[in-house]
Write a protein that holds these residues in place. Structure first.
Motif, PDB file in Angstrom:
ATOM      1  N   PHE A  24      58.856 100.692  56.453  1.00 44.24           N
ATOM      2  CA  PHE A  24      59.274  99.327  56.111  1.00 44.24           C
ATOM      3  C   PHE A  24      59.444  99.168  54.604  1.00 44.24           C
ATOM      4  O   PHE A  24      60.382  98.513  54.138  1.00 44.24           O
ATOM      5  CB  PHE A  24      58.289  98.301  56.672  1.00 44.24           C
ATOM      6  CG  PHE A  24      58.460  98.052  58.138  1.00 44.24           C
ATOM      7  CD1 PHE A  24      59.587  97.415  58.625  1.00 44.24           C
ATOM      8  CD2 PHE A  24      57.502  98.468  59.053  1.00 44.24           C
ATOM      9  CE1 PHE A  24      59.772  97.191  59.981  1.00 44.24           C
ATOM     10  CE2 PHE A  24      57.661  98.260  60.414  1.00 44.24           C
ATOM     11  CZ  PHE A  24      58.805  97.618  60.880  1.00 44.24           C
ATOM     12  N   ILE A  25      58.562  99.775  53.833  1.00 42.24           N
ATOM     13  CA  ILE A  25      58.699  99.709  52.374  1.00 42.24           C
ATOM     14  C   ILE A  25      59.957 100.447  51.930  1.00 42.24           C
ATOM     15  O   ILE A  25      60.738  99.939  51.104  1.00 42.24           O
ATOM     16  CB  ILE A  25      57.465 100.308  51.677  1.00 42.24           C
ATOM     17  CG1 ILE A  25      56.217  99.484  51.989  1.00 42.24           C
ATOM     18  CG2 ILE A  25      57.675 100.363  50.158  1.00 42.24           C
ATOM     19  CD1 ILE A  25      54.914 100.115  51.518  1.00 42.24           C
ATOM     20  N   GLN A  26      60.187 101.632  52.476  1.00 42.61           N
ATOM     21  CA  GLN A  26      61.363 102.419  52.126  1.00 42.61           C
ATOM     22  C   GLN A  26      62.658 101.664  52.409  1.00 42.61           C
ATOM     23  O   GLN A  26      63.668 101.851  51.715  1.00 42.61           O
ATOM     24  CB  GLN A  26      61.364 103.745  52.894  1.00 42.61           C
ATOM     25  CG  GLN A  26      60.282 104.718  52.455  1.00 42.61           C
ATOM     26  CD  GLN A  26      60.096 105.856  53.432  1.00 42.61           C
ATOM     27  OE1 GLN A  26      60.650 105.865  54.530  1.00 42.61           O
ATOM     28  NE2 GLN A  26      59.288 106.850  53.047  1.00 42.61           N
ATOM     29  N   ASN A  27      62.630 100.813  53.421  1.00 43.73           N
ATOM     30  CA  ASN A  27      63.827 100.072  53.814  1.00 43.73           C
ATOM     31  C   ASN A  27      63.840  98.629  53.317  1.00 43.73           C
ATOM     32  O   ASN A  27      64.655  97.824  53.764  1.00 43.73           O
ATOM     33  CB  ASN A  27      63.980 100.117  55.342  1.00 43.73           C
ATOM     34  CG  ASN A  27      64.396 101.489  55.834  1.00 43.73           C
ATOM     35  OD1 ASN A  27      65.575 101.819  55.832  1.00 43.73           O
ATOM     36  ND2 ASN A  27      63.424 102.301  56.220  1.00 43.73           N
ATOM     37  N   ASN A  28      62.930  98.334  52.387  1.00 44.22           N
ATOM     38  CA  ASN A  28      62.878  97.016  51.742  1.00 44.22           C
ATOM     39  C   ASN A  28      62.774  95.865  52.746  1.00 44.22           C
ATOM     40  O   ASN A  28      63.378  94.811  52.567  1.00 44.22           O
ATOM     41  CB  ASN A  28      64.115  96.820  50.857  1.00 44.22           C
ATOM     42  CG  ASN A  28      64.202  97.846  49.748  1.00 44.22           C
ATOM     43  OD1 ASN A  28      63.246  98.053  49.005  1.00 44.22           O
ATOM     44  ND2 ASN A  28      65.343  98.523  49.640  1.00 44.22           N
ATOM     45  N   ILE A  29      62.001  96.082  53.794  1.00 39.27           N
ATOM     46  CA  ILE A  29      61.779  95.049  54.806  1.00 39.27           C
ATOM     47  C   ILE A  29      60.429  94.395  54.537  1.00 39.27           C
ATOM     48  O   ILE A  29      59.404  95.073  54.467  1.00 39.27           O
ATOM     49  CB  ILE A  29      61.820  95.642  56.224  1.00 39.27           C
ATOM     50  CG1 ILE A  29      63.204  96.244  56.499  1.00 39.27           C
ATOM     51  CG2 ILE A  29      61.484  94.571  57.259  1.00 39.27           C
ATOM     52  CD1 ILE A  29      63.299  96.987  57.818  1.00 39.27           C
ATOM     53  N   GLU A  30      60.439  93.094  54.368  1.00 36.74           N
ATOM     54  CA  GLU A  30      59.224  92.358  54.041  1.00 36.74           C
ATOM     55  C   GLU A  30      58.862  91.388  55.163  1.00 36.74           C
ATOM     56  O   GLU A  30      59.712  91.005  55.975  1.00 36.74           O
ATOM     57  CB  GLU A  30      59.414  91.590  52.730  1.00 36.74           C
ATOM     58  CG  GLU A  30      59.704  92.496  51.540  1.00 36.74           C
ATOM     59  CD  GLU A  30      59.922  91.715  50.243  1.00 36.74           C
ATOM     60  OE1 GLU A  30      59.930  90.463  50.299  1.00 36.74           O
ATOM     61  OE2 GLU A  30      60.069  92.353  49.189  1.00 36.74           O
ATOM     62  N   PHE A  31      57.597  90.982  55.178  1.00 40.80           N
ATOM     63  CA  PHE A  31      57.098  90.055  56.183  1.00 40.80           C
ATOM     64  C   PHE A  31      56.426  88.867  55.506  1.00 40.80           C
ATOM     65  O   PHE A  31      55.871  88.993  54.419  1.00 40.80           O
ATOM     66  CB  PHE A  31      56.098  90.760  57.106  1.00 40.80           C
ATOM     67  CG  PHE A  31      56.697  91.887  57.886  1.00 40.80           C
ATOM     68  CD1 PHE A  31      57.305  91.660  59.111  1.00 40.80           C
ATOM     69  CD2 PHE A  31      56.688  93.190  57.378  1.00 40.80           C
ATOM     70  CE1 PHE A  31      57.878  92.704  59.825  1.00 40.80           C
ATOM     71  CE2 PHE A  31      57.257  94.236  58.078  1.00 40.80           C
ATOM     72  CZ  PHE A  31      57.856  94.000  59.312  1.00 40.80           C
ATOM     73  N   ASP A  32      56.463  87.730  56.192  1.00 38.98           N
ATOM     74  CA  ASP A  32      55.794  86.540  55.659  1.00 38.98           C
ATOM     75  C   ASP A  32      54.285  86.619  55.857  1.00 38.98           C
ATOM     76  O   ASP A  32      53.519  86.123  55.031  1.00 38.98           O
ATOM     77  CB  ASP A  32      56.329  85.284  56.374  1.00 38.98           C
ATOM     78  CG  ASP A  32      57.825  85.121  56.198  1.00 38.98           C
ATOM     79  OD1 ASP A  32      58.270  85.011  55.042  1.00 38.98           O
ATOM     80  OD2 ASP A  32      58.552  85.130  57.219  1.00 38.98           O
ATOM     81  N   VAL A  33      53.872  87.263  56.954  1.00 35.77           N
ATOM     82  CA  VAL A  33      52.461  87.320  57.314  1.00 35.77           C
ATOM     83  C   VAL A  33      52.109  88.748  57.716  1.00 35.77           C
ATOM     84  O   VAL A  33      52.850  89.395  58.466  1.00 35.77           O
ATOM     85  CB  VAL A  33      52.141  86.366  58.487  1.00 35.77           C
ATOM     86  CG1 VAL A  33      50.678  86.447  58.873  1.00 35.77           C
ATOM     87  CG2 VAL A  33      52.521  84.928  58.131  1.00 35.77           C
ATOM     88  N   LEU A 171      50.105  84.357  66.030  1.00 40.21           N
ATOM     89  CA  LEU A 171      50.640  83.153  66.678  1.00 40.21           C
ATOM     90  C   LEU A 171      50.039  81.886  66.072  1.00 40.21           C
ATOM     91  O   LEU A 171      50.687  80.835  66.046  1.00 40.21           O
ATOM     92  CB  LEU A 171      50.362  83.211  68.184  1.00 40.21           C
ATOM     93  CG  LEU A 171      51.123  84.294  68.961  1.00 40.21           C
ATOM     94  CD1 LEU A 171      50.591  84.392  70.394  1.00 40.21           C
ATOM     95  CD2 LEU A 171      52.621  84.002  68.960  1.00 40.21           C
ATOM     96  N   HIS A 172      48.814  81.992  65.578  1.00 38.21           N
ATOM     97  CA  HIS A 172      48.163  80.865  64.911  1.00 38.21           C
ATOM     98  C   HIS A 172      48.989  80.378  63.721  1.00 38.21           C
ATOM     99  O   HIS A 172      48.947  79.190  63.378  1.00 38.21           O
ATOM    100  CB  HIS A 172      46.767  81.296  64.450  1.00 38.21           C
ATOM    101  CG  HIS A 172      46.060  80.310  63.569  1.00 38.21           C
ATOM    102  ND1 HIS A 172      45.387  79.213  64.067  1.00 38.21           N
ATOM    103  CD2 HIS A 172      45.931  80.246  62.214  1.00 38.21           C
ATOM    104  CE1 HIS A 172      44.873  78.518  63.069  1.00 38.21           C
ATOM    105  NE2 HIS A 172      45.171  79.123  61.934  1.00 38.21           N
ATOM    106  N   LYS A 177      58.783  85.783  65.022  1.00 35.62           N
ATOM    107  CA  LYS A 177      58.952  87.148  65.500  1.00 35.62           C
ATOM    108  C   LYS A 177      57.865  88.033  64.902  1.00 35.62           C
ATOM    109  O   LYS A 177      57.455  87.841  63.761  1.00 35.62           O
ATOM    110  CB  LYS A 177      60.334  87.686  65.147  1.00 35.62           C
ATOM    111  CG  LYS A 177      61.466  86.946  65.867  1.00 35.62           C
ATOM    112  CD  LYS A 177      62.820  87.597  65.638  1.00 35.62           C
ATOM    113  CE  LYS A 177      63.894  86.893  66.448  1.00 35.62           C
ATOM    114  NZ  LYS A 177      65.216  87.558  66.287  1.00 35.62           N
ATOM    115  N   MET A 178      57.451  89.027  65.712  1.00 32.42           N
ATOM    116  CA  MET A 178      56.373  89.920  65.280  1.00 32.42           C
ATOM    117  C   MET A 178      56.735  91.376  65.529  1.00 32.42           C
ATOM    118  O   MET A 178      57.281  91.708  66.581  1.00 32.42           O
ATOM    119  CB  MET A 178      55.088  89.621  66.061  1.00 32.42           C
ATOM    120  CG  MET A 178      54.345  88.380  65.659  1.00 32.42           C
ATOM    121  SD  MET A 178      52.881  88.171  66.719  1.00 32.42           S
ATOM    122  CE  MET A 178      53.595  87.309  68.106  1.00 32.42           C
TER     123      MET A 178
END
Length: 284
Positions: A24-33, A171-172, A177-178
């Motif tokens: 995910f880091i290599q592909n510059n994909i980030e998450f909010d949580v 979910l809290h 999406k997860m």
């Protein structure tokens, strides 16, 4: 759209999670949580800091060090896993996981820690981590494998006592999406604690009646959480990543080749699902 990544623990098998996070880091994909339990808490922090070296070296190079697990660890710390060595020497000094870096993480990182005085799992985030990162160490410290960790006058241990795949916590936060990462192959069947393990837990934690009940519920909790993952996957709100191959690594027993193989598998499994992941997260 609000996204989350949910990370199971798994001890040495967390090398798979580290590989997934590196992809995910290599592909510059980030998450909010970011939500992590046990070793997943540590990897969630590394992912949020975008530190591939930290992910790889903690999960592969140092995880199977005899000072971290095995006889040498037992001789040094009196427990099968050298959690003090791992966090004080490796994580802080060698790999630069410092409270300053953790507090600068812009997105939310949450991890579960079991608070003995209340006999329940409490959710903490990166801003709660102390200068010695002892709270994060506690989140990774399994009973029997290590000693409870004292932080601010309270005793803590791994939140995996009550939740192993912390999908409910994501979910809290009302995420849409997860990505859920688990560390056992699809044919894994969780069993009850063995009689010797349960006896040892009963002796060590005899005065904590709720905790003893929690120990006995873990199989049912895991099965419920895994069923929830499959249900949400069918509904289209989860992409589930789990090892496509079994390298034979155990929670506290593995070779360098096994953990390196699991790390590389995490990357290749993500690459094999690249189109699905990108479509799911609505990336171009």
């Amino acid at each position: 759209m609000k996204t989350a990544i949910v990370l199971e623990g798994g001890g040495l098998r967390g090398a798979y999670t580290a590989g997934v996070c590196a992809w995910f880091i290599q592909n510059n994909i980030e998450f909010d949580v970011h939500i992590g339990i046990s070793s997943g808490a540590m990897h969630a922090c590394s992912l949020a800091m975008k530190d591939i070296k930290l992910l790889h070296d903690s999960a592969v190079n140092h995880s199977v060090d005899p000072k971290n697990v095995g006889i040498k660890a037992f001789l040094r710390e009196g427990t099968p896993v050298g959690y003090n060595y791992m966090f004080e020497v490796i994580m802080k000094d060698k790999l630069n996981m410092t409270v300053e870096r953790l507090h600068k993480i812009p997105s939310l990182v949450e991890f579960g820690v079991y608070q003995l005085s209340k006999q329940k799992t409490v959710w903490k985030n990166q801003m709660d981590i102390d200068v010695d990162i002892k709270l994060l160490q506690a989140a990774c410290t399994l009973p029997i494998a290590g000693r409870n960790v004292k932080v601010n006058g309270e005793w803590w241990m791994d939140g995996g006592v009550t939740t192993m795949i912390p999908i409910d916590r994501a979910l809290h936060h009302n995420v849409d999406k997860m990505i859920v990462v688990t560390t056992k192959p699809s044919n894994f069947i969780r069993k009850d604690n063995g009689p010797f393990t349960q006896l040892l837990l009963d002796v060590l934690y005899g005065k904590y009646k709720t905790l003893l009940q929690d120990f006995r519920k873990r199989k049912d909790v895991y099965n419920r959480e895994m069923a929830q993952v499959h249900k949400l996957e069918k509904e289209g709100s989860v992409v589930h990543l789990q090892p496509s191959k079994d390298f034979g690594a155990k929670r506290f027993s593995a070779t360098f080749e096994q953990v390196q193989g699991m790390y590389e598998l995490g990357i290749s499994d993500c690459e094999a699902k690249r189109e699905q992941i990108y479509a799911f997260l609505e990336l171009t």
